[in-house]
Write a protein that holds these residues in place. Structure first.
Motif, short mmCIF file in Angstrom:
data_model
loop_
_atom_site.label_atom_id
_atom_site.label_comp_id
_atom_site.label_asym_id
_atom_site.label_seq_id
_atom_site.Cartn_x
_atom_site.Cartn_y
_atom_site.Cartn_z
N ARG A 43 43.49 -57.15 -43.70
CA ARG A 43 43.39 -56.17 -42.62
C ARG A 43 44.71 -55.46 -42.32
O ARG A 43 44.79 -54.24 -42.39
CB ARG A 43 42.87 -56.86 -41.36
CG ARG A 43 42.52 -55.92 -40.24
CD ARG A 43 41.76 -56.64 -39.16
NE ARG A 43 42.61 -57.28 -38.20
CZ ARG A 43 43.02 -56.71 -37.06
NH1 ARG A 43 42.66 -55.49 -36.77
NH2 ARG A 43 43.77 -57.37 -36.22
N GLY A 143 43.31 -52.53 -33.08
CA GLY A 143 42.06 -52.14 -33.73
C GLY A 143 40.85 -52.53 -32.90
O GLY A 143 40.93 -53.35 -31.98
N GLY A 147 38.16 -53.74 -40.03
CA GLY A 147 38.36 -53.00 -41.28
C GLY A 147 39.83 -52.82 -41.61
O GLY A 147 40.70 -52.88 -40.75
N PRO A 149 42.79 -50.39 -42.63
CA PRO A 149 43.02 -48.95 -42.47
C PRO A 149 43.09 -48.28 -43.84
O PRO A 149 43.59 -48.87 -44.80
CB PRO A 149 44.37 -48.87 -41.76
CG PRO A 149 45.05 -50.18 -42.05
CD PRO A 149 43.95 -51.19 -42.19
N ASN A 165 41.04 -43.27 -38.99
CA ASN A 165 40.64 -44.66 -38.76
C ASN A 165 40.98 -45.15 -37.36
O ASN A 165 41.59 -46.20 -37.19
CB ASN A 165 41.35 -45.61 -39.74
CG ASN A 165 41.08 -45.31 -41.19
OD1 ASN A 165 41.91 -45.60 -42.02
ND2 ASN A 165 39.93 -44.75 -41.51
N LYS A 168 40.46 -48.79 -36.52
CA LYS A 168 41.01 -49.88 -37.33
C LYS A 168 42.43 -50.23 -36.89
O LYS A 168 43.15 -49.38 -36.37
CB LYS A 168 40.99 -49.48 -38.81
CG LYS A 168 39.54 -49.36 -39.33
CD LYS A 168 39.51 -48.96 -40.77
CE LYS A 168 38.06 -48.87 -41.25
NZ LYS A 168 37.98 -48.23 -42.57
#
Ligand code: NAG
Ligand code: NAG
Ligand code: NAG
Ligand code: NAG
Ligand code: NAG
Ligand code: NAG
Ligand code: NAG
Length: 673
Positions: A43, A143, A147, A149, A165, A168
């Motif tokens: 992540r 985030g 997910g 980025p 994003n 994220k």
């Protein structure tokens, strides 16, 4: 590369060993998982840790954070949408606590160590608009989902600090990672028999396949002090070779805190428009200054944080194969004196809350790396000239899983051949953990700039010792703190509402044994007579009846967050919607209101609320807040401190998590002057 492949490889690496940051809570790449395993080892950074470790981001209330969208970093959104970032006063003392699995420290002559080791503690903060180089820009986001980025596939995809994003997590910038993928890796480094797939800094001995983890640069991750510029600011290096503090590796001098770190850059630092991919690749590739300066559009750009050199001290001893305390036996800690805002690198963004006398603050993340190697080759004198190259007669001093002939010299070969377990991409290995976002904020009027302030917080997550492992059960950090009547104690905690610790549970047991609603962390602070009892003492028990009495009766106490609508009436409490939008004040509380706040985790801010608020406080704190928003400041009254010979002991514990014979959450403040 496809995300599936990244995830798979990350998981393979993730199954082994480790460093876990327990305070401030290390994420180990978790966010809000209800499972014991993290969702996504890739992540934000490469931890090389077990998938079970780490703590969820803090929630502000009794509800798990929801909502999507940008945490823009603006005062009104910096801490919004239900997440809570601990807010520490500038210049306060913070106990950084961790466990490392392979040991560290020792003394070659009397207490031989089993490995070489150094622990590097750093932080970074959001950058301000003066930073024009997109690779040095920082916008921190915990985030809203787990997910990874997106990275910038080519130079045209780089959009400022990070516009994509929004949901994220985000630490380093897209441009930072993009440059890492274009920059030539350092060809002088020892690789043993590992073959990095390509020649960019994305590929290293520890990461020969160039797997991506967040937007971290693998080469920068594996080597410190790094030769190129990074947004990470050094706090401390704990080492077993203190001679390296100023010589050979010269940790203090080579830290970017002081040293200039150069890279080949465009003359226009904001190169993201009007530069094509081929030009970008050519310029950003070079780590050779002469070559760089031969390009008409390029310049050798240098960067320094221009702050004090890091602390460089001997690492405390810790045991191999023991994810626990040091020898003392106390937890492994480093006590960080947080920088004043004025002492932060000049590029750090200082945010201002709205309103007169408002707090100014920086948003930051802590990073801890645990780096181990052995003496099977000398890390000082082993370089690329010893990379395995049989055609040219070079044999790496270490190779993968070798079978070694240990026959006596005069016996025939093969009499005794034994196989060793050696993985050359992990022989010399770096582990890492990072915190969630926290704040460093200005002191309010009334809190003297030079006053000593200690942070008193809570570590741990729900579950018993097996279920939480390799994280830990709840405790106060520090659980013993020596103070004087001049010490301010800033009590604050955060927790998650989704620490269910369910399946998948990877290498361990699922389950979240504990009191109250499943998955919820809660803490409170009530007095007790001494550490061996498990019943609270009413804060106003007459002093004469007690050995040492309750601190809340013997101290001054302040709320650090104005109440909702500025009111003190029923139903009010710390402003949970947006406490950064309020002024930075201290409100003195009487002992009763102080005791209520601490016992109810902020749910009952005062007597009136206790008498009238509905719904009433759940006795297991289920409807109380997971975080003590803003925290409470305590200071022992003059004359209520003991002496060194006979200190006053002020005991306290958490009613919900303390469960004698199963779990203990107790602490003591030792007042001596
Ligand atoms: C880890 O140790 C090796 C060998 O001493 C060194 O080359 C490397 O820079 C260190 N990395 C970190 C992150 O400390
Ligand atoms: C750096 O580049 C210059 C110019 O191309 C070259 O002469 C020199 O050998 C290079 N230095 C190294 C260490 O590669
Ligand atoms: C590489 O190591 C060898 C000794 O093993 C040394 O002679 C040589 O100078 C080193 N090269 C560099 C570039 O440091
Ligand atoms: C950090 O401070 C705590 C609390 O005062 C103390 O217990 C601990 O020993 C300190 N750690 C170090 C490494 O000095
Ligand atoms: C105390 O903890 C044990 C083990 O997790 C649990 O079985 C027990 O129910 C807990 N006690 C209470 C009062 O919840
Ligand atoms: C703790 O308090 C209990 C209850 O008053 C008392 O019986 C006990 O002796 C105390 N223990 C210590 C170690 O002071
Ligand atoms: C501690 O846990 C055991 C089960 O593991 C339970 O029998 C016991 O009652 C618990 N103690 C308390 C105080 O709940």
């Amino acid at each position: 590369m496809g995300p599936g492949r990244v995830l798979l490889l990350g998981t393979l690496f993730g199954a082994l060993a480790d460093v876990y940051l327990h305070h401030p809570r290390g994420s180990n790449n978790r966010l809000n998982e209800q499972s014991a395993n993290r969702n996504n080892a890739n992540r934000l950074f490469d931890s090389q840790n077990n998938n079970r470790g780490g703590y969820n981001v803090g929630d502000k209330t009794d509800q798990a954070f929801t909502g999507t969208g940008v945490e823009t970093g603006s005062p009104t959104h910096a801490n919004d949408r239900g997440q809570y970032a601990l807010a520490f006063y500038e210049g306060s003392r913070l106990v950084v606590e961790w466990t490392n699995q392979h040991g560290c420290g020792g003394n070659e002559k009397t207490d031989p160590y089993k490995l070489n080791c150094n622990i590097v503690i750093q932080y970074t903060c959001d950058s301000d608009d003066t930073v024009r180089d997109p690779a040095m820009q920082v916008l921190l986001r915990d985030g809203r989902n787990t997910g990874t980025p997106d990275d910038a596939g080519n130079v045209g995809d780089i959009t400022g600090k990070m516009a994509q994003n929004a949901d994220k997590g985000h630490h380093e910038s897209e441009a930072y990672y993009y440059e890492c993928t274009r920059r030539e890796r350092n060809k002088g480094l020892f690789l043993a028999d590992q073959k990095p797939q390509q020649d960019a800094a994305r590929f290293t001995r520890q990461n020969p396949n160039g797997n991506r983890n967040g937007l971290e640069c693998p080469e920068e991750r594996d080597y410190w002090p790094y030769w190129g510029p990074t947004p990470w600011i050094d706090i401390a290096v704990l080492t077993d070779t203190v001679e390296d503090c100023d010589r050979f590796f010269n940790y203090r001098g080579n830290s970017q805190n002081k040293a200039l770190k150069g890279k080949c850059a465009f003359k226009n630092p904001d190169y993201t428009t009007g530069v094509n991919e081929n030009t970008a690749a050519r310029v950003l590739k070079s780590i050779n200054r002469t070559l760089c300066e031969s390009y008409p559009e390029a310049t050798w750009a240098t960067f320094t944080h221009n702050v004090d050199a890091p602390v460089c001290v001997a690492a405390d001893w810790s045991r191999v194969n023991h994810l626990g305390n040091g020898r003392s036996p106390q937890p492994l800690t480093f006590n960080w004196t947080l920088p004043r805002l004025s002492a932060l690198p000049s590029w750090v963004q200082e945010y201002s809350a709205a309103g007169a006398g408002a707090a100014r603050y920086a948003r930051c993340v802590l990073r801890l790396r645990y780096n181990i190697s052995t003496d099977d080759y000398d890390p000082r004198n082993t370089n690329a000239s010893q990379n395995d190259n049989p055609q040219n007669g070079v044999v790496s001093p270490v190779t993968n899983n070798p079978t070694i002939n240990v026959s006596p010299k005069n016996a025939f070969n093969g009499l005794l051949a034994l196989k060793l377990a050696i993985n050359t991409n992990q022989f010399g290995r770096t582990f890492q953990d990072r915190s969630h976002v926290f704040m460093i904020k200005t002191r309010p009027p009334g809190l003297d700039a030079n006053a000593e302030v200690w942070n008193l917080n809570v570590r741990g997550k729900r579950g018993n010792i097996v279920q939480t492992f390799p994280s830990v059960e709840y405790d106060f950090v520090p659980n013993q703190l020596t103070v004087t009547s001049r010490t301010y104690i800033h009590i604050q905690w955060t927790g998650s509402n989704t620490h269910n610790n369910g399946n998948p549970a990877g290498d361990g047991q699922a389950g979240d044994a504990g009191e109250g609603t499943t998955g919820t962390d809660r803490s409170n602070f009530v007095c007790s007579q001494n550490a061996s009892v498990n019943y609270p003492t009413p804060f106003d028990t007459p002093v004469t009846a007690l050995q040492d009495s309750c601190i809340l009766q013997q101290s001054d106490c302040w709320a650090t967050v104005p109440d909702q609508n500025g009111a003190q009436g029923a139903g009010s409490g710390p402003n949970l919607a947006d406490f950064w939008g309020y002024s930075n004040t201290l409100t003195q509380l009487n002992a009763m209101d102080c005791a209520l706040r601490l016992a109810s985790s902020g749910y009952l801010p005062n007597l009136n609320a206790a008498q009238t608020k509905t719904p009433v406080l759940n006795p297991l704190l289920n409807n109380a807040y997971a975080s003590l928003v803003g925290g409470v400041l305590l200071k022992v009254k003059t004359g209520e401190c003991g002496t060194t010979a006979r200190p006053r002991l002020y005991h306290y514990f958490c009613t919900r998590n303390n469960n004698f014979s199963n779990r203990s959450q107790k602490g003591v403040l030792i007042c001596a002057e």
